[in-house]
Design a protein around this motif. Structure first.
Motif, PDB file in Angstrom:
ATOM      1  N   UNK A 107       0.848  -1.187   0.000  1.00  0.00           N
ATOM      2  CA  UNK A 107       0.000   0.000   0.000  1.00  0.00           C
ATOM      3  C   UNK A 107       0.885   1.239   0.000  1.00  0.00           C
ATOM      4  N   UNK A 108       0.277   2.353  -0.304  1.00  0.00           N
ATOM      5  CA  UNK A 108       0.978   3.635  -0.264  1.00  0.00           C
ATOM      6  C   UNK A 108       0.153   4.607   0.569  1.00  0.00           C
ATOM      7  N   UNK A 109       0.813   5.359   1.408  1.00  0.00           N
ATOM      8  CA  UNK A 109       0.118   6.348   2.228  1.00  0.00           C
ATOM      9  C   UNK A 109       0.770   7.711   2.023  1.00  0.00           C
ATOM     10  N   UNK A 110      -0.073   8.729   1.991  1.00  0.00           N
ATOM     11  CA  UNK A 110       0.422  10.082   1.734  1.00  0.00           C
ATOM     12  C   UNK A 110      -0.487  11.085   2.432  1.00  0.00           C
ATOM     13  N   UNK A 111       0.118  12.113   3.002  1.00  0.00           N
ATOM     14  CA  UNK A 111      -0.680  13.169   3.629  1.00  0.00           C
ATOM     15  C   UNK A 111      -1.225  14.118   2.568  1.00  0.00           C
ATOM     16  N   UNK A 112      -2.513  14.397   2.653  1.00  0.00           N
ATOM     17  CA  UNK A 112      -3.162  15.330   1.714  1.00  0.00           C
ATOM     18  C   UNK A 112      -4.076  16.251   2.499  1.00  0.00           C
ATOM     19  N   UNK A 113      -4.419  17.387   1.906  1.00  0.00           N
ATOM     20  CA  UNK A 113      -5.386  18.286   2.525  1.00  0.00           C
ATOM     21  C   UNK A 113      -6.743  17.599   2.605  1.00  0.00           C
ATOM     22  N   UNK A 114      -7.454  17.809   3.691  1.00  0.00           N
ATOM     23  CA  UNK A 114      -8.767  17.200   3.851  1.00  0.00           C
ATOM     24  C   UNK A 114      -9.728  17.720   2.770  1.00  0.00           C
ATOM     25  N   UNK A 115     -10.349  16.821   2.012  1.00  0.00           N
ATOM     26  CA  UNK A 115     -11.330  17.266   1.009  1.00  0.00           C
ATOM     27  C   UNK A 115     -12.522  17.957   1.681  1.00  0.00           C
ATOM     28  N   UNK A 116     -13.089  18.908   0.994  1.00  0.00           N
ATOM     29  CA  UNK A 116     -14.249  19.639   1.512  1.00  0.00           C
ATOM     30  C   UNK A 116     -15.507  18.814   1.267  1.00  0.00           C
ATOM     31  N   UNK A 117     -15.572  17.675   1.947  1.00  0.00           N
ATOM     32  CA  UNK A 117     -16.673  16.731   1.780  1.00  0.00           C
ATOM     33  C   UNK A 117     -17.104  16.206   3.136  1.00  0.00           C
ATOM     34  N   UNK A 143      -5.232  14.802   6.188  1.00  0.00           N
ATOM     35  CA  UNK A 143      -5.523  13.405   6.494  1.00  0.00           C
ATOM     36  C   UNK A 143      -4.415  12.557   5.878  1.00  0.00           C
ATOM     37  N   UNK A 144      -4.290  11.324   6.345  1.00  0.00           N
ATOM     38  CA  UNK A 144      -3.358  10.383   5.734  1.00  0.00           C
ATOM     39  C   UNK A 144      -4.176   9.472   4.823  1.00  0.00           C
ATOM     40  N   UNK A 145      -4.012   9.645   3.529  1.00  0.00           N
ATOM     41  CA  UNK A 145      -4.723   8.823   2.550  1.00  0.00           C
ATOM     42  C   UNK A 145      -3.953   7.534   2.318  1.00  0.00           C
ATOM     43  N   UNK A 146      -4.681   6.435   2.249  1.00  0.00           N
ATOM     44  CA  UNK A 146      -4.079   5.116   2.063  1.00  0.00           C
ATOM     45  C   UNK A 146      -4.657   4.494   0.798  1.00  0.00           C
ATOM     46  N   UNK A 147      -3.787   4.022  -0.073  1.00  0.00           N
ATOM     47  CA  UNK A 147      -4.231   3.429  -1.333  1.00  0.00           C
ATOM     48  C   UNK A 147      -3.624   2.045  -1.509  1.00  0.00           C
ATOM     49  N   UNK A 148      -4.451   1.113  -1.969  1.00  0.00           N
ATOM     50  CA  UNK A 148      -3.995  -0.236  -2.293  1.00  0.00           C
ATOM     51  C   UNK A 148      -4.610  -0.631  -3.631  1.00  0.00           C
ATOM     52  N   UNK A 149      -4.151  -1.763  -4.157  1.00  0.00           N
ATOM     53  CA  UNK A 149      -4.575  -2.202  -5.485  1.00  0.00           C
ATOM     54  C   UNK A 149      -5.731  -3.189  -5.411  1.00  0.00           C
ATOM     55  N   UNK A 150      -6.826  -2.887  -6.081  1.00  0.00           N
ATOM     56  CA  UNK A 150      -7.934  -3.836  -6.192  1.00  0.00           C
ATOM     57  C   UNK A 150      -7.469  -5.130  -6.852  1.00  0.00           C
ATOM     58  N   UNK A 151      -6.602  -4.989  -7.840  1.00  0.00           N
ATOM     59  CA  UNK A 151      -6.097  -6.156  -8.569  1.00  0.00           C
ATOM     60  C   UNK A 151      -5.418  -7.143  -7.631  1.00  0.00           C
ATOM     61  N   UNK A 152      -4.687  -6.630  -6.647  1.00  0.00           N
ATOM     62  CA  UNK A 152      -4.000  -7.498  -5.700  1.00  0.00           C
ATOM     63  C   UNK A 152      -4.938  -8.033  -4.621  1.00  0.00           C
ATOM     64  N   UNK A 153      -5.967  -7.284  -4.291  1.00  0.00           N
ATOM     65  CA  UNK A 153      -6.840  -7.672  -3.181  1.00  0.00           C
ATOM     66  C   UNK A 153      -7.996  -8.573  -3.604  1.00  0.00           C
ATOM     67  N   UNK A 154      -8.460  -8.455  -4.836  1.00  0.00           N
ATOM     68  CA  UNK A 154      -9.603  -9.251  -5.280  1.00  0.00           C
ATOM     69  C   UNK A 154      -9.389 -10.752  -5.120  1.00  0.00           C
ATOM     70  N   UNK A 155      -8.218 -11.316  -5.460  1.00  0.00           N
ATOM     71  CA  UNK A 155      -8.019 -12.755  -5.247  1.00  0.00           C
ATOM     72  C   UNK A 155      -8.147 -13.177  -3.787  1.00  0.00           C
ATOM     73  N   UNK A 156      -7.805 -12.279  -2.861  1.00  0.00           N
ATOM     74  CA  UNK A 156      -7.967 -12.599  -1.444  1.00  0.00           C
ATOM     75  C   UNK A 156      -9.440 -12.685  -1.063  1.00  0.00           C
ATOM     76  N   UNK A 157     -10.235 -11.769  -1.579  1.00  0.00           N
ATOM     77  CA  UNK A 157     -11.673 -11.811  -1.305  1.00  0.00           C
ATOM     78  C   UNK A 157     -12.264 -13.110  -1.816  1.00  0.00           C
ATOM     79  N   UNK A 158     -11.897 -13.497  -3.020  1.00  0.00           N
ATOM     80  CA  UNK A 158     -12.417 -14.733  -3.605  1.00  0.00           C
ATOM     81  C   UNK A 158     -11.938 -15.956  -2.829  1.00  0.00           C
ATOM     82  N   UNK A 159     -10.675 -15.967  -2.452  1.00  0.00           N
ATOM     83  CA  UNK A 159     -10.100 -17.076  -1.684  1.00  0.00           C
ATOM     84  C   UNK A 159     -10.833 -17.284  -0.360  1.00  0.00           C
ATOM     85  N   UNK A 160     -11.104 -16.215   0.347  1.00  0.00           N
ATOM     86  CA  UNK A 160     -11.766 -16.310   1.645  1.00  0.00           C
ATOM     87  C   UNK A 160     -13.238 -16.666   1.491  1.00  0.00           C
TER      88      UNK A 160
END
Length: 303
Positions: free
Chosen positions: A80-90, A131-148
């Motif tokens: 995963x990758x984490x990076x500090x970004x300004x809080x979105x106005x949401x 905030x600290x935004x965290x991003x991961x890859x769906x491509x890498x995580x989808x096989x885990x969901x299916x496996x479980x």
């Protein structure tokens, strides 16, 4: 952390602690006082799929009643990758969804492949709202969901190492700096306070100290590591305007930890001690602290 609901189904809980080249399975039984750790197993993946190796590990414990058990997947820092970004106005509930688009220029994953979430520290430098935004890859995580799903296990949390590690820290009246060595070989510096995790930083470019001899360390081999730790402390005390840390706790692999403690204490002028595993994990602990991120999945409240 990354958007899964949580529901209690089975008193067994499973954690898969994974990196790009390794998988650890930890199984614990829930109890009123503390988890009961019953499995702590690990495999390095030389060739092939980490998911395939996880399936082989799980099969070794097929006699355990694991159907409908809750599973936490703890991602190593290379997943995963984490990076500090300004809080979105949401509104808070809209932020996670927006991040997968706004992070496209800040992380290596494409917008179509990103699964994103965020966390925040209890204190920030004056005038900042990040905030600290965290991003991961769906491509890498989808096989885990299916496996479980195929094995009737309930994926209730996808967590990241930098947030499971602090769950194992005892609440202190003063700030402490904790130094971890994660399975990918990098070091993580974190500062925990009575308010919670206040600082987390991956120390890139710091050499592995595990093979340093006593004479090398006494001659200054730990100075590059100490310099990075001092930078973390300076940011915490100066930019966040916090009181000085009370001690350093080291969870790093070395046959002469007493010398590591002594040298870091001298270099940083702060008492350094060795991390102590929680009592419920001592019997099956790995010993080199490479299992701490996974053990943290059984402590505290999942993020």
């Amino acid at each position: 952390m990354l958007g899964f609901s949580k529901q209690k189904q089975n008193d067994h809980r499973i954690c898969f602690q994974i990196t790009q080249t390794s998988v650890r399975i930890l199984i614990a039984k829930e109890s009123a006082k503390a988890p009961e750790l019953i499995v702590n197993d690990y495999e390095q993946v030389q060739n092939g799929s980490v998911v395939k190796e996880a399936a082989a590990l799980l099969a070794k414990y097929s006699r355990l009643p694991l159907k409908q058990a809750q599973v936490t997947l703890v991602l190593g820092t290379d997943l995963y990758e984490s990076v500090q970004v300004d809080r979105p106005m949401l509104d808070p509930e809209e932020i996670s969804e927006s991040l997968k688009y706004s992070l496209s220029d800040l992380v290596s994953f494409s917008a179509d492949d990103v699964i994103a979430d965020y966390y925040e520290f209890p204190e920030q430098p004056s005038g900042q709202d990040k905030i600290v935004a965290v991003a991961a890859s769906k491509h890498h995580l989808t096989p885990w969901v299916e496996f479980l799903n195929d094995r009737e296990l309930l994926l209730t949390d996808i967590a990241i190492a930098e947030l499971t590690l602090p769950r194992l820290s005892e609440t202190q009246s003063h700030a402490e700096l904790l130094l971890y060595q994660n399975p990918t070989g990098n070091y993580i510096a974190q500062i925990n306070t009575p308010k919670g995790l206040m600082f987390s930083r991956l120390l890139r470019g710091v050499s592995d100290i595990s093979n340093y001899t006593k004479s090398e360390m006494e001659a200054g081999a730990l100075e590059p590591l100490a310099t990075e730790l001092q930078r973390s402390v300076d940011y915490f005390e100066s930019h966040l305007r916090q009181a000085p840390i009370s001690r350093i706790v080291a969870a790093v692999e070395h046959t002469q930890l007493a010398i590591v403690e002594k040298c870091l204490t001298q270099l940083l002028a702060v008492d350094c001690t060795t991390y102590q595993y929680p009592e419920w994990a001592i019997e099956l602990r790995e010993g080199d602290y490479s299992d701490l991120a996974g053990l943290g999945a059984f402590s505290g409240t999942p993020s």
